[in-house]
Motif scaffolding. Structure first.
Motif, PDB file in Angstrom:
ATOM      1  N   UNK A   1      30.427  39.795  20.526  1.00  0.00           N
ATOM      2  CA  UNK A   1      28.997  40.104  20.690  1.00  0.00           C
ATOM      3  C   UNK A   1      28.511  39.921  22.118  1.00  0.00           C
ATOM      4  N   UNK A   2      29.358  39.343  22.999  1.00  0.00           N
ATOM      5  CA  UNK A   2      28.930  39.280  24.386  1.00  0.00           C
ATOM      6  C   UNK A   2      29.712  38.289  25.213  1.00  0.00           C
ATOM      7  N   UNK A   3      30.198  38.770  26.358  1.00  0.00           N
ATOM      8  CA  UNK A   3      30.893  37.927  27.319  1.00  0.00           C
ATOM      9  C   UNK A   3      30.625  38.539  28.690  1.00  0.00           C
ATOM     10  N   UNK A   4      30.792  37.771  29.742  1.00  0.00           N
ATOM     11  CA  UNK A   4      30.753  38.372  31.076  1.00  0.00           C
ATOM     12  C   UNK A   4      31.909  37.812  31.888  1.00  0.00           C
ATOM     13  N   UNK A   5      32.337  38.597  32.869  1.00  0.00           N
ATOM     14  CA  UNK A   5      33.450  38.150  33.705  1.00  0.00           C
ATOM     15  C   UNK A   5      33.404  38.821  35.069  1.00  0.00           C
ATOM     16  N   UNK A   6      34.193  38.250  35.997  1.00  0.00           N
ATOM     17  CA  UNK A   6      34.359  38.813  37.333  1.00  0.00           C
ATOM     18  C   UNK A   6      35.854  38.895  37.606  1.00  0.00           C
TER      19      UNK A   6
ATOM     20  N   UNK B   1      47.708  40.548  42.681  1.00  0.00           N
ATOM     21  CA  UNK B   1      47.189  39.462  41.848  1.00  0.00           C
ATOM     22  C   UNK B   1      45.690  39.639  41.693  1.00  0.00           C
ATOM     23  N   UNK B   2      45.159  39.166  40.578  1.00  0.00           N
ATOM     24  CA  UNK B   2      43.716  39.222  40.330  1.00  0.00           C
ATOM     25  C   UNK B   2      43.293  37.901  39.708  1.00  0.00           C
ATOM     26  N   UNK B   3      42.183  37.343  40.204  1.00  0.00           N
ATOM     27  CA  UNK B   3      41.588  36.159  39.590  1.00  0.00           C
ATOM     28  C   UNK B   3      40.503  36.599  38.614  1.00  0.00           C
ATOM     29  N   UNK B   4      40.668  36.190  37.362  1.00  0.00           N
ATOM     30  CA  UNK B   4      39.685  36.472  36.312  1.00  0.00           C
ATOM     31  C   UNK B   4      38.850  35.215  36.088  1.00  0.00           C
ATOM     32  N   UNK B   5      37.530  35.355  36.144  1.00  0.00           N
ATOM     33  CA  UNK B   5      36.631  34.249  35.806  1.00  0.00           C
ATOM     34  C   UNK B   5      35.636  34.760  34.777  1.00  0.00           C
ATOM     35  N   UNK B   6      35.395  33.968  33.728  1.00  0.00           N
ATOM     36  CA  UNK B   6      34.484  34.477  32.692  1.00  0.00           C
ATOM     37  C   UNK B   6      33.486  33.434  32.235  1.00  0.00           C
TER      38      UNK B   6
ATOM     39  N   UNK C   1      39.215  30.434  34.267  1.00  0.00           N
ATOM     40  CA  UNK C   1      39.552  30.891  35.616  1.00  0.00           C
ATOM     41  C   UNK C   1      41.062  31.091  35.603  1.00  0.00           C
ATOM     42  N   UNK C   2      41.494  32.341  35.494  1.00  0.00           N
ATOM     43  CA  UNK C   2      42.904  32.621  35.267  1.00  0.00           C
ATOM     44  C   UNK C   2      43.412  33.683  36.239  1.00  0.00           C
ATOM     45  N   UNK C   3      44.343  33.291  37.096  1.00  0.00           N
ATOM     46  CA  UNK C   3      45.003  34.286  37.957  1.00  0.00           C
ATOM     47  C   UNK C   3      46.045  35.039  37.137  1.00  0.00           C
ATOM     48  N   UNK C   4      46.111  36.353  37.344  1.00  0.00           N
ATOM     49  CA  UNK C   4      47.137  37.159  36.686  1.00  0.00           C
ATOM     50  C   UNK C   4      48.010  37.811  37.753  1.00  0.00           C
TER      51      UNK C   4
ATOM     52  N   UNK D   1      25.072  36.584  27.579  1.00  0.00           N
ATOM     53  CA  UNK D   1      26.343  36.816  28.270  1.00  0.00           C
ATOM     54  C   UNK D   1      26.794  35.620  29.104  1.00  0.00           C
ATOM     55  N   UNK D   2      26.101  34.476  28.935  1.00  0.00           N
ATOM     56  CA  UNK D   2      26.492  33.276  29.657  1.00  0.00           C
ATOM     57  C   UNK D   2      26.419  33.491  31.156  1.00  0.00           C
ATOM     58  N   UNK D   3      27.189  32.713  31.910  1.00  0.00           N
ATOM     59  CA  UNK D   3      27.219  32.913  33.358  1.00  0.00           C
ATOM     60  C   UNK D   3      28.638  32.707  33.860  1.00  0.00           C
ATOM     61  N   UNK D   4      28.914  33.334  34.990  1.00  0.00           N
ATOM     62  CA  UNK D   4      30.254  33.318  35.576  1.00  0.00           C
ATOM     63  C   UNK D   4      30.177  32.647  36.928  1.00  0.00           C
TER      64      UNK D   4
END
Ligand code: MN
Length: 324
Positions: free
Chosen positions: A117-122, A92-97, A102-105, A302-305
């Motif tokens: 044009x720009x996004x950031x994620x962890x 499983x991986x938690x995606x946060x952007x 905040x979405x677990x896959x 890129x906003x913030x995560x």
């Protein structure tokens, strides 16, 4: 004269010559590298093959061993000009952007992030998870019409499945035969995960392909062979390679061993020249270096995560970027 003999020189020979030329099977060794503490086999881009359709990046996760506790620990980082496609076979991986998602896959689901044009994620293995993370992350290059669009994120837990003899192909993005994924993409392409219909046993079948697409195959789990015309031997596929299948095929026959999953990617050849550096897909070094500066200087592009992990610093731009 030189070059191939034409039909006017040898009447009736063209068909024979054409049908005897075997379809493209080009094996490209993956490159072992590391992302966020996790070993990966990078199947795209490679020196001899940069794209397949608009697909421009393919990492197959290779956890060191079952129970490898490190998992995925990818801190906040930026993207431009691409879509990320995440597909797991285990773990499983938690995606946060920076959109606030905040979405677990988990396996058999799709995470699709459009950078525009720009996004950031962890991306991070959930705390306490002991399962290794297996699967793949791919990037789709956005075309000139869409690469400056607003960022977006989609999670799809239900995806269409195409059945072909013993095989079942889950269509992650794009289209395969009559099945269309609900995920939003911006160029004609396909990404599909192929297993046997009962999921565990061996089996074979023939998938319908779009002959206007070029295609490639990567083994995600297990082992499989390409089946050629009657009388030819099956060609075993290695898990550490990308098999480029070229254009013009209208079907793909494969045989899967038990517990096997293949990833099929394809698309109309991408006729723009993507410039890829770090997590950016652009066209010029000017674009890449302004994206890099915006990340380093936290301009807000890129906003913030919201992530417990430290943001990833951009590496130094190469010399050729400074000269441009
Ligand atoms: Mn990323």
């Amino acid at each position: 004269m030189s070059g191939p003999v034409s039909t006017t020189d040898v009447p009736g020979e063209q068909h024979t010559a054409h049908s005897s030329s075997p379809p493209t099977v080009e094996r490209i060794e993956s490159r072992s590298t590391e992302v966020g503490g996790m070993a990966v086999a990078r199947a795209l881009p490679r020196r001899t093959r940069r794209t397949i359709g608009a697909w421009c990046f393919l990492d197959r996760f290779e956890p060191a061993s079952p129970g490898d506790p490190s998992g995925m620990q990818v801190g906040p980082h930026p993207h431009i000009g691409l879509q990320t496609v995440t597909w797991l076979t285990e773990g499983a991986v938690d995606h946060r952007d920076s959109l606030g998602v905040n979405q677990r896959i988990v396996p058999r689901q799709l995470n699709l992030m459009t950078a525009g044009h720009g996004v950031s994620h962890a991306e991070q293995t959930p705390e306490g998870s002991i399962e290794p993370v297996r699967g793949a992350q791919l990037w789709i290059a956005l075309n000139d019409d869409t690469r400056s669009m607003e960022p977006a994120f989609e999670h799809h837990a239900e995806l269409p499945q195409l059945r072909a003899q013993d095989l079942a192909a889950t269509v992650l993005v794009g289209e395969l035969g009559a099945e269309h994924s609900p995920a939003t993409v911006h160029s004609p392409l396909v990404g599909a995960a192929v297993t046997t219909f009962n999921g565990t046993g061996p089996g074979r079948g023939s998938l319908p392909l779009n002959p206007l697409f070029e295609h490639g195959l990567v083994v995600l789990e297990g082992s499989a062979s390409l089946l050629g015309p009657p009388g030819t031997h099956p060609e075993p596929l290695s898990s550490h390679e990308l098999v480029y299948l070229g254009l013009g095929r209208d079907e793909l026959a494969v045989e899967l061993d038990p517990q096997t999953q293949l990833l099929l990617i394809g698309g109309e050849p991408f006729d723009e020249e993507p410039l890829m550096w770090w997590n950016f897909v652009g066209r010029t070094w000017d674009e890449i270096s302004s994206a890099s500066d915006a990340w380093e200087q936290s301009t807000g592009r890129f906003g913030s995560v919201d992530s417990p992990l430290a943001p990833m610093p951009a590496p130094d731009l190469p010399e050729r970027a400074r000269r441009s």
